[in-house]
Write a protein that holds these residues in place. Sequence first.
Motif, PDB file in Angstrom:
ATOM      1  N   VAL A  79       3.113   9.935   4.269  1.00 47.37           N
ATOM      2  CA  VAL A  79       2.130   8.850   4.413  1.00 47.37           C
ATOM      3  C   VAL A  79       2.721   7.542   3.891  1.00 47.37           C
ATOM      4  O   VAL A  79       2.655   6.501   4.544  1.00 47.37           O
ATOM      5  N   SER A  80       3.353   7.607   2.710  1.00 49.75           N
ATOM      6  CA  SER A  80       3.951   6.418   2.120  1.00 49.75           C
ATOM      7  C   SER A  80       5.057   5.858   3.019  1.00 49.75           C
ATOM      8  O   SER A  80       5.092   4.662   3.310  1.00 49.75           O
ATOM      9  N   VAL A 127       0.766   4.097  -2.814  1.00 50.64           N
ATOM     10  CA  VAL A 127       0.514   5.518  -2.540  1.00 50.64           C
ATOM     11  C   VAL A 127       1.549   6.368  -3.282  1.00 50.64           C
ATOM     12  O   VAL A 127       1.222   7.374  -3.921  1.00 50.64           O
ATOM     13  N   GLY A 158       0.013   8.197  -6.273  1.00 47.58           N
ATOM     14  CA  GLY A 158      -0.077   9.577  -5.777  1.00 47.58           C
ATOM     15  C   GLY A 158       0.925  10.495  -6.450  1.00 47.58           C
ATOM     16  O   GLY A 158       0.567  11.567  -6.946  1.00 47.58           O
ATOM     17  N   ILE A 172       2.161  13.285   0.954  1.00 44.03           N
ATOM     18  CA  ILE A 172       2.018  11.941   0.368  1.00 44.03           C
ATOM     19  C   ILE A 172       3.260  11.108   0.674  1.00 44.03           C
ATOM     20  O   ILE A 172       3.170   9.921   0.997  1.00 44.03           O
ATOM     21  N   LEU A 195       0.836  -1.205   0.000  1.00 49.07           N
ATOM     22  CA  LEU A 195       0.000   0.000   0.000  1.00 49.07           C
ATOM     23  C   LEU A 195       0.870   1.255   0.000  1.00 49.07           C
ATOM     24  O   LEU A 195       0.592   2.234  -0.704  1.00 49.07           O
ATOM     25  N   ALA A 196       1.942   1.215   0.800  1.00 52.39           N
ATOM     26  CA  ALA A 196       2.867   2.354   0.864  1.00 52.39           C
ATOM     27  C   ALA A 196       3.442   2.648  -0.519  1.00 52.39           C
ATOM     28  O   ALA A 196       3.478   3.805  -0.975  1.00 52.39           O
TER      29      ALA A 196
END
Lengths: 148, 139
Positions: free
Chosen positions: B9-10, A27, A31, B6, A23-24
């Motif tokens: 968060v990652s 993102v 993203g 971002i 998931l990281a």
Amino acid sequence: MSLPGFPEAAPVAGLAGGVLIGLAAAVMLLGLGRIAGVSGLSAKAVGLGGSGIARSGAWMFVIGLPLGAFVVMLATGGIQASFADPITLAIAGLVVGIGTRLGSGCTSGHGVCGVSRLSARSIVATLTFMATGIATVAIMNALGLEVL
Amino acid sequence: MRTALISLVSGTLFGAGLALGGMTDPARVRGFLDVFGDWDPTLAFVMGGAVIVMAVAWRIVPRMAEPIIAGKFHLPTKSDLTPRLVGGAALFGIGWGIAGLCPGPGIAALVIEPAAAAIFVVAMIAGMAVVRLVEGTLS
């Protein structure tokens, strides 16, 4: 839950941790359109090349790593870990630093992001570092070198 | 600003995943590499979980005109298999096997065993600097 035949293994925690890592990386990819490669991002953070991301972004990613581990420490009441002696750690760190820059990546960039993209370079790199990692541990064990 | 958020968060998700999956414990990592001895398959589950999620993410990429908060995708384009790639990966694997740490877990472990992790991380940056210096001299 344990795995039959492997009392030490933690398959459920491993899989959950792996999903979080995936998931990281997702993102970062969806993203920002970039690869979540730890060696490239940390090289960028300290001004030694690496990823094309803004240096501030590289720093935020790198700072997130211990932050995330800290959250897990709080949530689980502590993380079990045993480390090698300082000299062994220094030698290993030096070799990892040189190898990841020459090889353009590590377990995250090649092993997770590249392998899942079916990149030939990453598959070759991953098979190579798995093979030399396995050989290194086998040789050290054969020589009776206990580092942990 | 949004790039920084971002990235944070990652990185945080990444660090949490490493810790939860046991990759911040060098003994577990070396146990995974010890296929001829007392093998611990946990890391295969970590790698498997991460690769499955990312395989889905890679299938979403072609359907996106651009990343959510960036103008375009910046993805590796090299496809040549060079001695440098293989030699570098081989060296990295040796370092990984010696102490059971790769870059992500080494940095994440700064909150678990600060002194030990700091030695590894500083040495790793020194190694990166060596490559940079040698390349600068050669080019």
